[in-house]
Motif scaffolding. Structure first.
Motif, short mmCIF file in Angstrom:
data_model
loop_
_atom_site.label_atom_id
_atom_site.label_comp_id
_atom_site.label_asym_id
_atom_site.label_seq_id
_atom_site.Cartn_x
_atom_site.Cartn_y
_atom_site.Cartn_z
N ASP A 45 0.81 -1.22 0.00
CA ASP A 45 0.00 0.00 0.00
C ASP A 45 0.84 1.28 0.00
OD1 ASP A 45 0.85 -0.06 2.64
OD2 ASP A 45 -1.14 -0.49 3.46
N THR A 56 -5.73 -4.72 1.32
CA THR A 56 -6.86 -4.14 0.61
C THR A 56 -8.13 -4.92 0.90
OG1 THR A 56 -7.60 -3.47 -1.60
CG2 THR A 56 -6.46 -5.59 -1.43
N ASN A 174 -6.57 -0.45 3.97
CA ASN A 174 -5.21 -0.91 3.68
C ASN A 174 -4.60 -1.61 4.89
OD1 ASN A 174 -4.50 1.20 5.39
ND2 ASN A 174 -3.82 2.55 3.75
#
Length: 287
Positions: A45, A56, A174
């Motif tokens: 990320d 994610t 994230n």
């Protein structure tokens, strides 16, 4: 429809057929394609590009499709084969059945961590780790990472805590999402909040290629992710009113807006959306 079984319940014949199918994929070069794919989509990320697979919200659906594609490849070799799951809360010893000589083989030896037992031992002549993964071509493992920084497998209580979270995922979608089932299971450590957990801790415990982006180099990867998929299945049944989040791309500006996949956005490389992967009941079930 077919069934994914707990690996401890496989018969000797089922184990042999699974191993034979995996080795045939390896000889054909198809297995290595899956390793390359995972490395390609292991996007951090901190990188400025879409990340469908890790860190994610689409972690679960992406890996569900990935596992399905691998299973399809196996079934082209042997139609009766499916990917079993490894319940690491139960089979949490180095002597557990999946590490037997007739299945996945055992731990790496002291020193170079080379796996010397089972069908994936380099000396058996059937398994070579791809270039760019290690300096050598043999499979390595380092169960529990003994020494100054040991790691243990997650427990049933660890899983239960994650299963209680009624929210699928939360912003910023994230590795630092402090709440939500997705990151509780994916297991990214968050400073001053929690250490590395569940999915990631298992990768660390096995060691060798499993501890990095080329983790499918170790066939235990598939059994691990079959169990991760099962946990998602159990969570959805426990929280039937809890939706996949984000339902669409995050509305607020910022780097994550362009890199996160909403419910109806096609995930590469297959062009399938998370929505189409929410229900697997017409394809497979878990025993």
């Amino acid at each position: 429809m077919y069934t994914r079984k707990n690996q401890r319940d496989l018969t000797r014949t089922e184990k042999r057929r699974l191993i034979d199918a995996i080795l045939k994929l390896k000889r054909s070069g198809r297995y290595d394609d899956f390793v390359v794919m995972h490395r390609e989509y292991y996007v951090m990320d901190t990188e400025r590009r879409p990340r469908p697979a890790h860190m994610t919200s689409s972690f679960f659906p992406w890996h569900r499709q990935y596992l399905l594609e691998f299973e399809k490849a196996l079934q082209r070799v042997d139609a009766g084969v499916s990917v079993p799951y490894w319940d690491w809360t139960q089979d949490n010893r180095t002597t557990s059945s999946l590490w037997a000589e007739d299945f996945l083989g055992g731990n790496g030896r002291p020193g170079d961590r080379r796996v010397t037992t089972g069908p994936f031992a380099y000396a058996a002549g059937n398994w070579s780790v791809g270039r760019g993964v290690t300096d050598e071509h043999y499979l390595t493992r380092n169960f529990g990472r003994p020494g100054s920084d040991p790691v243990s497998l997650p427990t049933k209580n660890d899983v239960a805590r994650a299963m209680k979270d009624p929210v699928y995922d939360t912003a910023p979608w994230n590795s630092i999402s402090t709440e939500g089932f997705r990151n509780r299971v994916e297991g990214w450590g968050i400073r001053d909040v929690r250490t590395v957990g569940l999915h990631n801790r298992v990768h660390q415990w096995v060691g060798g290629p499993m501890a990095g982006a080329a983790s499918p180099e170790d066939p235990v990867f598939w059994l691990h992710h079959s169990f991760i998929d099962l946990l998602w299945d159990r969570w959805r049944k426990a929280h039937p009113k809890s939706a996949y989040l984000p339902g669409r791309k995050p509305a607020s500006p910022g780097p994550d807006r362009d890199y996160v996949f909403g419910l109806d956005e096609a995930m590469p490389p297959w062009g399938v959306t998370p929505r189409k992967l929410l229900d697997h009941s017409k394809t497979y079930r878990y025993a």
